[in-house]
Design an enzyme around this catalytic site. Structure first.
Site, short mmCIF file in Angstrom:
data_model
loop_
_atom_site.label_atom_id
_atom_site.label_comp_id
_atom_site.label_asym_id
_atom_site.label_seq_id
_atom_site.Cartn_x
_atom_site.Cartn_y
_atom_site.Cartn_z
N ALA A 67 0.84 -1.23 -0.12
CA ALA A 67 0.09 -0.14 -0.08
C ALA A 67 0.97 1.31 0.00
O ALA A 67 2.08 1.15 0.44
CB ALA A 67 -0.91 0.25 1.20
N GLY A 110 0.57 -4.93 0.59
CA GLY A 110 -0.54 -4.94 -0.31
C GLY A 110 -0.09 -5.49 -1.78
O GLY A 110 -0.92 -6.14 -2.54
N GLU A 113 -0.60 -9.16 -1.28
CA GLU A 113 -2.11 -9.32 -1.14
C GLU A 113 -2.75 -9.43 -2.48
O GLU A 113 -3.57 -9.97 -2.99
CB GLU A 113 -2.74 -8.37 -0.30
CG GLU A 113 -2.16 -8.59 1.04
CD GLU A 113 -2.61 -7.46 2.14
OE1 GLU A 113 -2.42 -6.39 1.90
OE2 GLU A 113 -3.04 -7.91 3.16
N GLU A 133 4.24 -5.45 6.89
CA GLU A 133 3.31 -4.34 7.57
C GLU A 133 3.95 -4.39 8.95
O GLU A 133 3.65 -3.23 9.73
CB GLU A 133 1.96 -4.48 7.36
CG GLU A 133 1.28 -4.50 6.00
CD GLU A 133 1.29 -5.70 5.34
OE1 GLU A 133 2.02 -6.51 5.62
OE2 GLU A 133 0.61 -5.74 4.25
N1 CAA Z 1 4.76 3.33 -0.53
C1 CAA Z 1 5.00 4.48 -0.71
N2 CAA Z 1 6.14 4.68 -1.33
C2 CAA Z 1 7.09 3.95 -1.69
C3 CAA Z 1 6.89 2.46 -1.26
C4 CAA Z 1 5.38 2.22 -0.59
N3 CAA Z 1 4.85 0.98 0.08
N4 CAA Z 1 7.80 1.59 -1.26
C5 CAA Z 1 8.56 2.31 -1.88
N5 CAA Z 1 8.33 3.42 -1.93
C6 CAA Z 1 8.93 4.55 -2.64
C7 CAA Z 1 10.22 4.96 -1.65
O1 CAA Z 1 9.62 6.04 -0.74
C8 CAA Z 1 11.01 5.69 -2.68
O2 CAA Z 1 10.49 7.09 -3.10
P1 CAA Z 1 11.70 8.03 -3.04
O3 CAA Z 1 12.69 7.91 -4.12
O4 CAA Z 1 10.65 9.34 -3.16
O5 CAA Z 1 12.26 8.20 -1.37
C9 CAA Z 1 11.10 4.88 -4.02
O6 CAA Z 1 9.58 4.26 -3.88
C10 CAA Z 1 12.03 3.73 -4.25
O7 CAA Z 1 11.91 3.07 -2.87
P2 CAA Z 1 13.39 2.67 -2.07
O8 CAA Z 1 14.31 3.86 -2.24
O9 CAA Z 1 13.13 2.51 -0.78
O10 CAA Z 1 13.96 1.39 -2.73
P3 CAA Z 1 15.04 0.38 -2.11
O11 CAA Z 1 15.33 -0.50 -3.28
O12 CAA Z 1 15.87 0.92 -1.47
O13 CAA Z 1 13.96 -0.52 -1.18
C11 CAA Z 1 11.83 -1.72 -0.45
C12 CAA Z 1 12.82 -1.23 -1.73
C13 CAA Z 1 12.73 -2.55 0.27
C14 CAA Z 1 10.83 -2.36 -1.10
C15 CAA Z 1 11.56 -0.43 0.35
O14 CAA Z 1 11.09 0.77 -0.60
C16 CAA Z 1 10.38 -1.01 1.19
O15 CAA Z 1 10.68 -1.06 2.23
N6 CAA Z 1 9.03 -0.33 1.01
C17 CAA Z 1 8.04 -0.35 1.85
C18 CAA Z 1 7.51 -1.74 1.85
C19 CAA Z 1 6.32 -1.88 2.89
O16 CAA Z 1 6.49 -1.48 3.94
N7 CAA Z 1 5.23 -2.27 2.12
C20 CAA Z 1 3.78 -2.38 3.11
C21 CAA Z 1 3.21 -1.22 2.87
S1 CAA Z 1 1.59 -1.42 3.85
C22 CAA Z 1 0.47 -2.37 3.16
O17 CAA Z 1 0.74 -2.88 2.21
C23 CAA Z 1 -0.83 -2.37 4.09
C24 CAA Z 1 -1.73 -3.57 3.36
O18 CAA Z 1 -1.53 -4.74 3.63
C25 CAA Z 1 -3.18 -2.72 3.05
#
Ligand code: CAA
Length: 259
Positions: A67, A110, A113, A133
């Protein structure tokens, strides 16, 4: 429907429509707009006889990283309660045609999911599946705890949901979350091939077979068997059933019409 801005959509080819999630700036994080566009598109495709199956994919780096965390940060409890995404997810769940996820890179939260909403998941060997999450002080909220358990069993589902650590494509294969591993360059092509194979079959039989398999998730065996038998019986009323059987007997290819 207006042209989606967060999705790239192919023309149907050999009965298969390919949808590519396209938010490269956020690793295809699923914001409300993207989910709404996806749900609208699937609603629209539902009645398109040119589409027999759908492939959904992302980029080589990410199927979807979850998400949209930045968007989520703006919601308070009432915002989460009234979140329109819940309705978008319901519409995605209700899609009746076969949906095949072609997954490369991060398939998290998500994103995982969403992949589990697909009927078949085919993944590149570098794909990573996870429900991170818990690391954000929350938990999966779009079916992760329920669908993951049914896909990989209790112990691995608990491990993924409670540690937030992802698993590899090879592990996902071992646990039955995905059905095939490919080299990343061919994941979409392989998913399209499988989808084309499905799209050649009688559409009503395909729809009922999908529905019947999914029924197993929320029913006991006796009720599921009854459900299957009723669907099987209903198919006897279709022209395509006669065509399929006659074509076999006459040693020719069937020409299914979807009726
Ligand atoms: N939401 C918003 N932006 C995101 C994102 C997310 N889930 N995942 C990555 N991005 C963005 C980053 O903020 C970054 O943007 P900026 O360049 O503007 O800072 C861009 O995408 C590239 O990401 P990274 O620089 O972090 O890339 P990386 O290769 O270093 O890491 C990653 C990749 C490990 C996937 C890391 O981005 C990460 O941990 N992302 C979040 C994953 C996460 O926690 N997902 C769960 C979300 S909650 C959910 O999904 C709830 C639900 O079930 C309904």
């Amino acid at each position: 429907m207006s042209t989606p801005t967060n999705l790239k959509v192919s023309e149907p080819t050999k009965g298969v429509l390919t949808i590519t999630l396209h938010r490269p700036e956020a690793l295809n994080a699923l914001n409300t707009k993207l989910l709404e566009e996806l749900a609208d598109l699937l609603d629209e495709i539902q009645s398109n006889p040119e589409v027999g199956a759908v492939v959904i994919t992302g980029s080589s780096k990410a199927f979807a990283a979850g998400a949209d965390v930045r968007e989520m940060a703006t919601l308070d409890a009432v915002g989460v309660l009234r979140d329109p995404r819940v309705d978008h997810w319901k519409r995605i769940t209700a899609f009746k045609k076969p949906l095949i996820a072609a997954v490369n890179g991060f398939c998290l939260g998500g994103g995982c999911e969403l992949a589990m909403h697909a009927d078949i998941i085919i993944a590149g060997e570098e794909a990573k599946f996870g429900q991170p999450e818990i690391k954000l002080g929350i938990m999966p909220g779009a079916g992760g705890t329920q669908r993951l358990l049914r896909a990989v069993g209790k112990s691995m589902a608990m491990q993924m949901v409670l540690t937030g650590e992802p698993i590899s494509a090879q592990q996902a294969m071992g646990f039955g979350l995905i059905s095939e591993i490919t080299i990343p360059e061919t994941t979409v092509e392989r998913a399209q091939k499988v989808a084309q194979q499905i799209a050649r079959h009688a559409p009503i039989a395909v729809e009922m077979a999908k529905d019947s398999v999914l029924k197993a998730f929320d029913t006991d065996l006796a009720s599921g068997l009854l459900y299957e038998r009723k669907a099987f019986t209903l198919l006897a009323a279709t022209e395509d059933r006669n065509e399929g059987i006659n074509a076999f007997i006459e040693k020719r290819k069937p020409a299914f019409k979807g009726c």
